[in-house]
Design an enzyme around this catalytic site. Structure first.
Site, short mmCIF file in Angstrom:
data_model
loop_
_atom_site.label_atom_id
_atom_site.label_comp_id
_atom_site.label_asym_id
_atom_site.label_seq_id
_atom_site.Cartn_x
_atom_site.Cartn_y
_atom_site.Cartn_z
N HIS A 51 -46.61 -27.89 85.21
CA HIS A 51 -48.34 -28.01 85.30
C HIS A 51 -48.39 -28.34 86.82
O HIS A 51 -48.44 -29.26 87.17
CB HIS A 51 -48.90 -27.96 84.60
CG HIS A 51 -50.45 -27.33 85.17
ND1 HIS A 51 -51.84 -28.29 85.04
CD2 HIS A 51 -51.12 -26.21 86.07
CE1 HIS A 51 -52.72 -27.45 85.75
NE2 HIS A 51 -52.22 -25.85 86.33
N GLU A 92 -44.93 -24.48 87.53
CA GLU A 92 -45.96 -24.09 88.48
C GLU A 92 -46.21 -24.65 90.14
O GLU A 92 -46.81 -25.71 90.22
CB GLU A 92 -47.37 -23.55 87.65
CG GLU A 92 -48.67 -22.69 88.26
CD GLU A 92 -49.31 -23.62 88.25
OE1 GLU A 92 -50.71 -23.33 88.64
OE2 GLU A 92 -49.18 -24.95 88.13
N ASP A 99 -49.29 -24.87 93.52
CA ASP A 99 -50.39 -23.86 94.07
C ASP A 99 -50.21 -23.96 95.49
O ASP A 99 -49.52 -24.65 96.05
CB ASP A 99 -51.56 -25.11 93.49
CG ASP A 99 -51.23 -25.50 92.27
OD1 ASP A 99 -52.02 -23.94 91.74
OD2 ASP A 99 -51.67 -26.54 92.22
N HIS A 145 -53.67 -27.96 95.43
CA HIS A 145 -54.68 -28.20 94.01
C HIS A 145 -55.81 -28.58 94.29
O HIS A 145 -57.27 -27.82 94.17
CB HIS A 145 -54.47 -28.05 92.28
CG HIS A 145 -55.40 -27.71 91.89
ND1 HIS A 145 -56.43 -27.62 91.92
CD2 HIS A 145 -55.09 -26.71 90.58
CE1 HIS A 145 -56.67 -27.37 90.55
NE2 HIS A 145 -55.93 -26.27 90.26
N ASP A 205 -48.91 -20.82 91.79
CA ASP A 205 -49.45 -19.83 91.95
C ASP A 205 -51.15 -20.05 92.75
O ASP A 205 -51.68 -20.68 93.83
CB ASP A 205 -50.85 -21.15 90.83
CG ASP A 205 -52.32 -20.80 90.63
OD1 ASP A 205 -53.09 -20.04 91.01
OD2 ASP A 205 -52.59 -21.77 89.12
#
Length: 274
Positions: free
Chosen positions: A5, A25, A27, A41, A85
């Protein structure tokens, strides 16, 4: 699939792969015009994590292309899925189409290199809200207009905002999407979340003839007890800040004969038939 993540800095890719992730993942942050700028993020984010790590998006793609290209010195065989993301909630919905065009072109230029790259990871487009569905339309339109529609086979769709599953189905129907769909359910690791919606998603996935959910994953899991709970329910994937903890849980007697890590030979768009 164990998704690392918030892997937003280039140096974090190997870090999370070394912990056992086979998917990552990251962002994608846009400017006000819908142009993808950086992997970032921002604050707030998960408890115990640094929220501000970042990279230039195109440089990140150049690196991850190498990491997923066989015979490249940076190649890591285990990395088979990239979850983008898309921080579309930070820009106007009117810019979602422009954002879809831009991300498609940057993938074409920096990841797939318009047919000249052998980078092999599957791509999962994580859309925060159904109101941003024009991103998907633009992405597919751009691949078609640029002459690379075949890359659609490598790309899946996932709505991450915990919205009503029937509402998501309706939007997928509008877009004509009946395959290559993942469904996420979860919340930041700082808070607890029940399983009602997760169970509903799994039930729909397992319903014969239902084509709007092929895979289901839970996020962001850090406690082993919650990982076990999700595995008992039958999720296809887990997103975690601690892939090594997921690996340890998978080795436990209860799960060792039921689950294994996905490899490149496992199609992420097919429902698992146990």
């Amino acid at each position: 699939w164990i998704m690392g993540h918030m892997v937003n800095a280039i140096e974090q890719v190997d870090e999370f792969l070394n912990l056992g992730a086979n998917a990552i993942e990251f962002d994608i942050d846009f400017d006000k015009d819908g142009i993808a700028q950086i992997t970032h993020h921002g604050i707030p984010c998960d408890c115990g994590r640094k929220c501000t790590k970042k990279a230039i998006f195109t440089e990140y793609l150049d690196n991850i292309r190498q990491v997923t290209t066989p015979d490249d010195p940076k190649f890591r065989e285990q990395l088979v899925l990239l979850a983008l993301d898309l921080k579309l909630q930070r820009i106007s919905s009117a810019k979602a189409y422009r954002a879809g065009e831009d991300v498609a072109k940057k993938l074409l230029d920096h990841y797939w290199q318009r047919g000249n790259s052998r980078a092999r990871a599957y791509i999962l487009l994580n859309i925060p809200l159904v109101e941003d569905y024009e991103f998907i339309r633009a992405f597919k339109d751009t691949l078609k207009n640029e002459g690379y529609e075949s890359y659609n086979d490598r790309v899946g769709i996932n709505f991450t905002g915990n919205e009503d599953l029937d509402k998501i189905r309706d939007v997928l129907e509008i877009l004509g999407i009946h395959k290559q769909v993942w469904q996420a359910d979860g919340i930041t690791s700082c808070f607890a979340r029940g399983t009602e919606r997760l169970k509903e998603a799994l039930e729909k996935r397992d319903t014969p003839g239902y084509n709007y959910i092929n895979k289901v994953y839970a996020w962001t899991l850090v406690r082993k007890s919650i990982m076990r709970r999700s595995l008992r329910l039958g999720v296809d994937g887990v997103m975690s800040n601690n892939p090594d903890r997921v690996i340890k849980v998978l080795k436990e007697k209860e799960f060792a004969d039921k689950f294994r890590l996905a490899t490149y030979n496992d199609n992420p768009w097919e429902k698992f038939r146990g």
